[in-house]
Design a protein around this motif. Structure first.
Motif, PDB file in Angstrom:
ATOM      1  N   ALA A  58       1.514  15.157  -5.797  1.00  0.00           N
ATOM      2  CA  ALA A  58       1.761  16.430  -5.371  1.00  0.00           C
ATOM      3  C   ALA A  58       3.090  16.468  -4.570  1.00  0.00           C
ATOM      4  CB  ALA A  58       0.641  16.666  -4.424  1.00  0.00           C
ATOM      5  N   MET A  59       3.426  15.292  -4.182  1.00  0.00           N
ATOM      6  CA  MET A  59       5.000  15.115  -3.553  1.00  0.00           C
ATOM      7  C   MET A  59       6.106  15.363  -4.526  1.00  0.00           C
ATOM      8  SD  MET A  59       4.329  14.968  -0.409  1.00  0.00           S
ATOM      9  CE  MET A  59       5.497  14.244   0.448  1.00  0.00           C
ATOM     10  N   LEU A  60       5.843  15.170  -5.693  1.00  0.00           N
ATOM     11  CA  LEU A  60       6.836  15.584  -6.867  1.00  0.00           C
ATOM     12  C   LEU A  60       6.889  17.017  -7.136  1.00  0.00           C
ATOM     13  CD1 LEU A  60       6.278  12.559  -9.325  1.00  0.00           C
ATOM     14  CD2 LEU A  60       7.845  12.761  -7.246  1.00  0.00           C
ATOM     15  N   ARG A  61       5.975  17.875  -6.536  1.00  0.00           N
ATOM     16  CA  ARG A  61       6.293  19.421  -6.986  1.00  0.00           C
ATOM     17  C   ARG A  61       7.609  19.780  -6.015  1.00  0.00           C
ATOM     18  NH1 ARG A  61      -0.029  20.608  -4.998  1.00  0.00           N
ATOM     19  NH2 ARG A  61      -0.980  19.779  -6.876  1.00  0.00           N
ATOM     20  N   PRO A  62       8.237  20.846  -6.667  1.00  0.00           N
ATOM     21  CA  PRO A  62       9.362  21.285  -5.991  1.00  0.00           C
ATOM     22  C   PRO A  62       9.365  21.589  -4.573  1.00  0.00           C
ATOM     23  CG  PRO A  62       9.202  22.234  -8.230  1.00  0.00           C
ATOM     24  CD  PRO A  62       7.872  21.510  -7.876  1.00  0.00           C
ATOM     25  N   PHE A 117       3.162   8.320   3.348  1.00  0.00           N
ATOM     26  CA  PHE A 117       2.009   8.038   4.420  1.00  0.00           C
ATOM     27  C   PHE A 117       0.569   7.920   3.707  1.00  0.00           C
ATOM     28  CE2 PHE A 117       5.438   9.552   7.232  1.00  0.00           C
ATOM     29  CZ  PHE A 117       5.650   8.336   7.540  1.00  0.00           C
ATOM     30  N   PRO A 118      -0.138   7.094   4.122  1.00  0.00           N
ATOM     31  CA  PRO A 118      -1.537   7.193   3.807  1.00  0.00           C
ATOM     32  C   PRO A 118      -2.101   8.557   3.701  1.00  0.00           C
ATOM     33  CG  PRO A 118      -1.369   5.229   5.279  1.00  0.00           C
ATOM     34  CD  PRO A 118       0.006   6.218   5.352  1.00  0.00           C
ATOM     35  N   GLY A 119      -2.802   8.806   2.805  1.00  0.00           N
ATOM     36  CA  GLY A 119      -3.538  10.486   2.643  1.00  0.00           C
ATOM     37  C   GLY A 119      -2.479  11.203   1.970  1.00  0.00           C
ATOM     38  N   PRO A 137       0.833  -1.139   0.031  1.00  0.00           N
ATOM     39  CA  PRO A 137      -0.092  -0.019   0.013  1.00  0.00           C
ATOM     40  C   PRO A 137       1.040   1.283  -0.105  1.00  0.00           C
ATOM     41  CG  PRO A 137      -0.032  -1.218   2.153  1.00  0.00           C
ATOM     42  CD  PRO A 137       0.473  -1.970   1.264  1.00  0.00           C
ATOM     43  N   ALA A 138       2.092   1.411   0.758  1.00  0.00           N
ATOM     44  CA  ALA A 138       2.813   2.732   0.762  1.00  0.00           C
ATOM     45  C   ALA A 138       3.561   2.731  -0.723  1.00  0.00           C
ATOM     46  CB  ALA A 138       3.954   2.206   2.008  1.00  0.00           C
ATOM     47  N   LYS A 139       3.548   4.101  -0.949  1.00  0.00           N
ATOM     48  CA  LYS A 139       4.270   4.469  -2.248  1.00  0.00           C
ATOM     49  C   LYS A 139       5.495   5.271  -1.576  1.00  0.00           C
ATOM     50  CE  LYS A 139       0.266   5.028  -5.348  1.00  0.00           C
ATOM     51  NZ  LYS A 139       0.421   3.958  -5.878  1.00  0.00           N
ATOM     52  N   TRP A 140       6.407   5.259  -2.672  1.00  0.00           N
ATOM     53  CA  TRP A 140       7.797   6.071  -2.119  1.00  0.00           C
ATOM     54  C   TRP A 140       8.025   7.040  -3.403  1.00  0.00           C
ATOM     55  CZ3 TRP A 140      11.416   4.391   1.620  1.00  0.00           C
ATOM     56  CH2 TRP A 140      10.885   3.403   2.578  1.00  0.00           C
TER      57      TRP A 140
END
Length: 563
Positions: free
Chosen positions: A239-243, A232-234, A187-190
């Motif tokens: 979006a986490m790839l934005r600078p 983490f979940p949620g 389930p967890a992404k990296w």
């Protein structure tokens, strides 16, 4: 019915990643005709494999490219594990070089792939078809037909005796064959981030088991560094790839995140899956097409290269008449169980290292520190003896006893020390073994003990014969040990082969093209052993491949659809 181009070849390899190109290089070395099909014209540049083990480097040695690949790698890199408190609880520095190369090497996959592709230029019978996409394939008892679209939309029909599917985790070939991937998706992404202006003095791979957010930090060649952060979940992966989010992830790990030149960032999902079968008729699956695993053991690509090395010599044996087609079934027998073991290891390490529960993480750290006080446990961990080494109990192996002796070398990779040649050169053993089967005798010449019928069999499949003597067993430098036969004579420089043979039930080892021990025997047993191998391989005495196939892959215009 539209006009199309028809290409006939012995083997078609689908997918030009490291596994597919390794297969193609081996086929070229064995004199097999092949085409290499890939939809892309360029090498993929996003973050991928970074760890290369000793078995993998030895496979590259087999195609004459080990030093070229390692020229872009950092050899013998330590792996450090850091606990919840930030302190290192394990510094893994494997000292073993039993296979001739360091066990941990850090590289950049795109550079290795470029070297492997350049290696194909040595073989005119290997035809790269980059920018070509497989649409569908069909097979029967005589061939596989691949319907392919070229870069300008042209249609081609590739007719091959066999196909190797190395087309990745989303394998078109596997999907069309209906072969399921058995296992789980985590389930967890990296988020994986790479920069090319490394600001840290940390020349190692760091697994940071921080329950607040587990992460990995890898020192790469040429001033690059990689970070991998668990999400983490949620948290929105894209979006986490934005600078601004990338800088936020790196805060506290580098002096100034905004000063980094981020060259690559990508989100990954971890899978633990193995194909239900690695062989379907005339099609073999290798690499990610056959298995997917989390990166914790660093074994995804390495396991795929083992697949490639295993299947390549067997395909070559079949199409050149050295073995009956039935030996291809041993590819699945030998490789699938080991792939499952590597996936299980990766899963176990992931569960241990990536806990986000503070109490569990601190308990883990205390347990590791306590266990490593014991010398045997510390050696097991720090020398990476937890890695499952391939051992084939069935397949192209002949075990003298049942059940198989636990310490038997049969089915395991042969050691590779340095040896001294007749002209006084010190070289790694494989450089003297040739590219096919080898009979290696310690203190005995295998050829002396072969009857004419046995000799005819081994000669017929291109076997090399080696006699190993003790170091400095000749009269002088000018009078080195010699053989009265066609055997290659080597001196055992540091006694490694003496000790290895002393632990085995025999003085002659049968070494396969992929450097695994196929059998052990005493000299007097060679006649019986030869007969057993002849029945196992059942080679065709008069290969007819060049009567049926052109000297290299050829294209001819044709009309109509596939038959």
């Amino acid at each position: 019915m539209s006009e199309h181009t028809e290409i006939r070849t012995e083997v078609a390899v689908v997918g030009a990643g490291p596994c597919g190109v390794t297969v193609a290089n081996y086929l070229g070395r064995y004199g097999v005709q092949a085409v290499l099909i890939d939809r892309s014209t360029e090498i993929v540049d996003y973050p991928r494999a970074v760890g290369m083990d000793d078995e993998c480097v030895r496979s590259f040695q087999g195609i004459g490219l080990a030093e070229e690949v390692l020229a872009d790698a950092i050899r013998n890199v330590s792996l450090k594990m850091f606990g919840a408190d930030g302190r290192c609880f394990a510094d893994i520095r494997p000292a073993t070089d039993e296979y001739g190369w360091p066990r941990r090497n850090i590289f950049m996959q795109q550079l290795a792939e470029a070297t492997l592709r350049t290696g194909l230029e040595r073989y005119p019978q290997i035809k790269p078809m980059f920018g070509h996409e497989l649409d569908r394939l069909e097979q029967d008892g005589t061939e596989v037909r691949l319907h392919v679209t070229g870069p300008a939309g042209e249609k081609l029909l590739v007719r091959a005796q066999y196909v190797v599917a190395a087309d990745g985790g989303r394998s078109t070939v596997r999907g069309q064959l209906g072969i399921p991937l058995v296992g789980d998706t985590h389930p967890a992404k990296w988020v994986v981030i790479e920069c090319d202006n490394d600001p840290l003095d940390a020349p190692y791979t760091g697994l940071h088991c921080d329950p607040r957010r587990p992460y990995v930090c890898v020192d790469l060649p040429y001033g690059y560094r990689r970070w991998e952060f668990q999400l983490f979940p949620g948290e929105d992966a894209e979006a986490m790839l934005r600078p601004e989010k990338v800088h936020e992830l790196l805060t506290g790990h580098v002096p100034d995140p905004r000063a980094l030149n981020i060259v690559r960032a990508r989100v990954y999902t971890h899978h633990s899956r193995v194909a239900a079968r690695f062989l379907d008729g005339r099609v073999c699956l290798v690499g990610d097409a056959a298995h997917l695993m989390p990166p914790w053991a660093g074994q995804g690509m390495n396991t795929g290269i083992r697949d490639a090395t295993n299947v390549a010599w067997k395909l070559a044996a079949v199409v050149t008449g050295r073995a009956h087609p039935r030996i291809l079934s041993t590819y699945d027998t030998e490789r699938r169980a080991h792939a499952r073991a590597m996936v299980a290891l990766s899963d176990t390490l992931g569960r241990v290292l990536c806990s986000t529960n503070t109490w569990t993480a601190r308990t883990r750290d205390a347990l590791f520190r306590g266990l490593t006080v014991a010398p045997q446990v510390r050696d097991w961990l720090l020398q990476m003896r937890f890695k499952p080494m391939p051992r084939y109990t069935e397949g192209v192996v002949l075990h003298g006893r049942r059940p198989v002796a636990k310490k038997s070398a049969v089915g395991r990779m042969f050691v590779q020390p340095k040896v001294e040649t007749a002209d006084g050169r010190s070289v790694l053993l494989d450089e003297t073994l040739g590219e096919w089967f080898t009979l290696v005798g310690y203190g005995t010449d295998p050829l002396v003990h072969l009857d004419p019928e046995s000799r005819a069999f081994w000669d017929g499949i291109g076997t090399r014969y080696v006699t190993v003597t003790e170091s400095r067993s000749g009269r002088s430098r000018a009078e080195r040990p010699r053989s009265g036969t066609d055997s290659v004579v080597l001196e055992d420089l540091d006694g490694t082969l003496r000790d290895w043979f002393a632990a085995q039930p025999g003085t002659v080892a049968v070494i396969r093209p992929d450097r695994y021990v196929a059998a052990m025997a005493h000299a007097a047993e060679l006649g019986t052993l030869s007969g057993a191998f002849e029945r196992l391989l059942a080679p065709r005495r008069q290969p007819d491949r060049h009567d049926e196939q052109p000297p290299r892959p050829t294209a001819v215009p044709a009309t109509g659809g596939a038959s």
